[in-house]
Design a protein around this motif. Structure first.
Motif, mmCIF file in Angstrom:
data_model
loop_
_atom_site.group_PDB
_atom_site.id
_atom_site.type_symbol
_atom_site.label_atom_id
_atom_site.label_comp_id
_atom_site.label_asym_id
_atom_site.label_seq_id
_atom_site.Cartn_x
_atom_site.Cartn_y
_atom_site.Cartn_z
ATOM 1 N N ALA A 166 2.418 22.493 -16.971
ATOM 2 C CA ALA A 166 2.608 23.459 -18.057
ATOM 3 C C ALA A 166 4.567 23.885 -17.790
ATOM 4 C CB ALA A 166 1.894 24.928 -18.055
ATOM 5 N N GLU A 167 4.739 23.955 -16.793
ATOM 6 C CA GLU A 167 6.291 24.094 -16.131
ATOM 7 C C GLU A 167 6.939 22.898 -16.791
ATOM 8 O OE1 GLU A 167 7.761 26.869 -15.015
ATOM 9 O OE2 GLU A 167 5.926 27.599 -15.381
ATOM 10 N N ILE A 168 6.310 21.676 -16.318
ATOM 11 C CA ILE A 168 7.169 20.404 -16.841
ATOM 12 C C ILE A 168 7.431 20.248 -18.265
ATOM 13 C CG2 ILE A 168 7.015 17.858 -16.638
ATOM 14 C CD1 ILE A 168 5.789 17.789 -13.911
ATOM 15 N N GLY A 169 6.024 20.718 -19.086
ATOM 16 C CA GLY A 169 5.856 20.853 -20.442
ATOM 17 C C GLY A 169 6.925 21.664 -21.065
ATOM 18 N N LYS A 170 7.659 22.383 -20.416
ATOM 19 C CA LYS A 170 8.730 23.305 -21.097
ATOM 20 C C LYS A 170 9.936 22.386 -21.269
ATOM 21 C CE LYS A 170 7.836 27.634 -18.428
ATOM 22 N NZ LYS A 170 8.287 28.530 -17.388
ATOM 23 N N VAL A 171 10.220 21.346 -20.796
ATOM 24 C CA VAL A 171 11.143 20.473 -20.684
ATOM 25 C C VAL A 171 10.974 19.018 -21.226
ATOM 26 C CG1 VAL A 171 13.277 19.342 -19.763
ATOM 27 C CG2 VAL A 171 12.321 21.587 -18.860
ATOM 28 N N VAL A 172 9.829 18.586 -20.813
ATOM 29 C CA VAL A 172 9.568 17.163 -21.055
ATOM 30 C C VAL A 172 8.372 17.256 -22.013
ATOM 31 C CG1 VAL A 172 8.615 14.814 -20.258
ATOM 32 C CG2 VAL A 172 10.056 16.336 -18.862
ATOM 33 N N ILE A 173 8.504 16.509 -23.553
ATOM 34 C CA ILE A 173 7.528 16.301 -24.346
ATOM 35 C C ILE A 173 7.003 15.013 -24.592
ATOM 36 C CG2 ILE A 173 7.069 16.345 -26.770
ATOM 37 C CD1 ILE A 173 9.433 18.428 -27.139
ATOM 38 N N GLY A 174 5.554 15.067 -24.350
ATOM 39 C CA GLY A 174 5.085 13.674 -24.387
ATOM 40 C C GLY A 174 4.989 13.107 -22.935
#
Length: 319
Positions: free
Chosen positions: A12-20
Motif C-alpha cells: 500500500a505504501e508503494i502504491g502511493k507512488v507507483v500505479i500498476g
C-alpha cells in the motif's frame, strides 16, 4: 502483526507512488525475500528507478543509487585506499557498494572493469580493496536497470554476470487506465507523498525463514530440473525446432533460483505449498537471461520468451 500483514501495508505504501506494475513489484519482493539480485529491462519512463527507490523507502535499510556511466571506475563503486598524511598511512575509504540495497541504474553503460568489481560483490557478498577483503552488510541486494533501446555507449553484460541475477524482468507499458491515473497523479507539481518504512532487517530475516519452510513436492522439484534440462538438451524433449536455435542452456543456478522464486511466490500468495502454476509463472523471468540463442534465432526473429513458452507447453509434470 504478522509478516503477511506487514507486506500488505508495504504494498500500500508503494502504491502511493507507483500505479500498476504489479508484476515488477512482486518480483522485486521475491528478490528481497530470497536474497536474489534482480535485473529490470525496459524503455525509459516506465518507473523502474522510481519503483526501486520507493521500495527502498519502505525498508529500514541503507540504500545507494549508483548511476552507471562509461567513465565510472571500480574505485567509484567499491572504494579505494587514500593516504592520511596525519597518520602517515593509507586508510580505506569505502564506496557506495557498502549498502543493503544498491540501485545500479543503467548497469550496461559501464565497461568490463566495473562489471567485474560488481560481480564479486553480487556473488561473494564481499569486496576487495587493496590487499584486504571486506564483507558486505546483510542483507545485500543489487537491483539493476538497463535500457534495451540505445546501443551507443553501452557495454553488453557478460554472461557470467547476467547469470548472477536471479531474475530478469521485462517491464512493459501500462494500460490506458493506469497511464491516465499516472498522468493525473504526477502532473501535480506538489505531489510528494510520505512513504513510511515498514520492514526492518529482523522482519526480512523472519520472512526468509518462513519462505524456507514452504513445501515443494518431489514431483515439482523434478519438474524444475526437467525444465532446466530442456533448455540444454531440447532435442531429447521433442523440441527439435528449439534445438537449432539454442546455443547454451540454463546453468544450475536456474534450478536453484526457480525453486526459491516459486516458494516466495507461493508465500506472497499466502500459501504454504508450491503449485505447478507458481513454477510456470516464474520460469520465464528465471530463464530468459540464461538461455543463449545463436545467430540463426536472431535471423528468424526468435526470442527466448518464445523458446521458454514452448518448453513449458511440451515438458510434462511426471510423477
Amino acid at each position: 502483526m504478522s509478516n503477511q500483514e506487514k507486506i500488505q501495508i508495504l504494498l500500500a505504501e508503494i502504491g502511493k507512488v507507483v500505479i500498476g506494475q504489479e508484476k515488477m513489484i512482486n518480483r522485486l519482493l521475491i528478490g528481497l525475500f530470497t536474497n536474489g539480485h534482480i535485473l529490470l529491462e525496459g524503455v525509459p519512463g516506465l518507473a523502474k528507478t522510481l519503483t526501486i527507490s520507493t521500495l527502498a523507502k519502505t525498508l529500514h535499510l541503507s540504500f545507494q543509487r549508483i548511476q552507471f556511466t562509461p567513465d565510472l571506475l571500480p574505485a567509484d563503486l567499491v572504494g579505494t585506499m587514500i593516504f592520511n598524511p596525519k597518520e602517515a598511512e593509507f586508510e580505506v575509504k569505502k564506496g557506495p557498494i557498502f549498502a543493503n540495497l544498491i540501485l545500479a541504474d543503467e548497469i550496461n553503460r559501464s565497461p568490463a572493469k566495473v562489471q567485474s568489481a560488481l560481480l564479486e560483490a553480487m556473488q561473494e557478498r564481499q569486496v576487495t580493496i587493496g590487499e584486504n577483503t571486506y564483507p558486505l552488510d546483510y542483507p545485500f541486494l543489487v537491483l539493476a536497470t538497463q535500457n534495451p533501446v540505445e546501443q551507443e555507449g553501452t557495454y553488453p553484460l557478460p554472461e557470467a554476470q547476467v547469470d548472477r541475477f536471479m531474475m530478469k524482468i521485462f517491464v512493459g507499458y501500462p494500460s490506458k487506465e493506469q497511464e491516465l491515473a499516472v498522468m493525473r497523479k504526477m502532473a501535480n507539481i506538489n505531489f510528494k507523498p510520505e512513504i513510511n518504512a515498514i520492514l526492518n532487517k529482523e522482519d526480512i530475516a523472519k520472512i526468509r525463514d518462513e519462505i524456507n519452510q514452504i513445501t515443494i513436492s518431489e514431483t515439482l522439484e523434478k519438474y524444475i530440473i526437467e525444465l532446466v534440462f530442456a533448455t540444454r538438451y531440447p532435442a531429447e524433449y521433442g523440441l527439435t525446432q528449439e534445438a537449432q536455435y539454442i546455443q547454451f542452456g540454463a546453468s544450475p543456478r536456474a534450478s536453484i533460483s526457480m525453486n526459491r522464486a516459486a516458494k516466495a511466490l507461493a508465500y506472497l500468495k499466502q500459501r504454504d505449498f508450491v503449485l505447478p502454476e507458481d513454477i510456470k509463472e516464474v520460469a520465464v523471468d528465471v530463464l530468459n537471461h540464461r538461455i543463449i540463442l545463436n545467430y540463426e534465432a536472431e535471423a528468424d526473429g526468435i526470442n527466448t520468451r518464445q523458446i521458454i513458452e514452448n518448453i513449458l507447453k511440451n515438458v510434462p509434470i511426471t510423477q
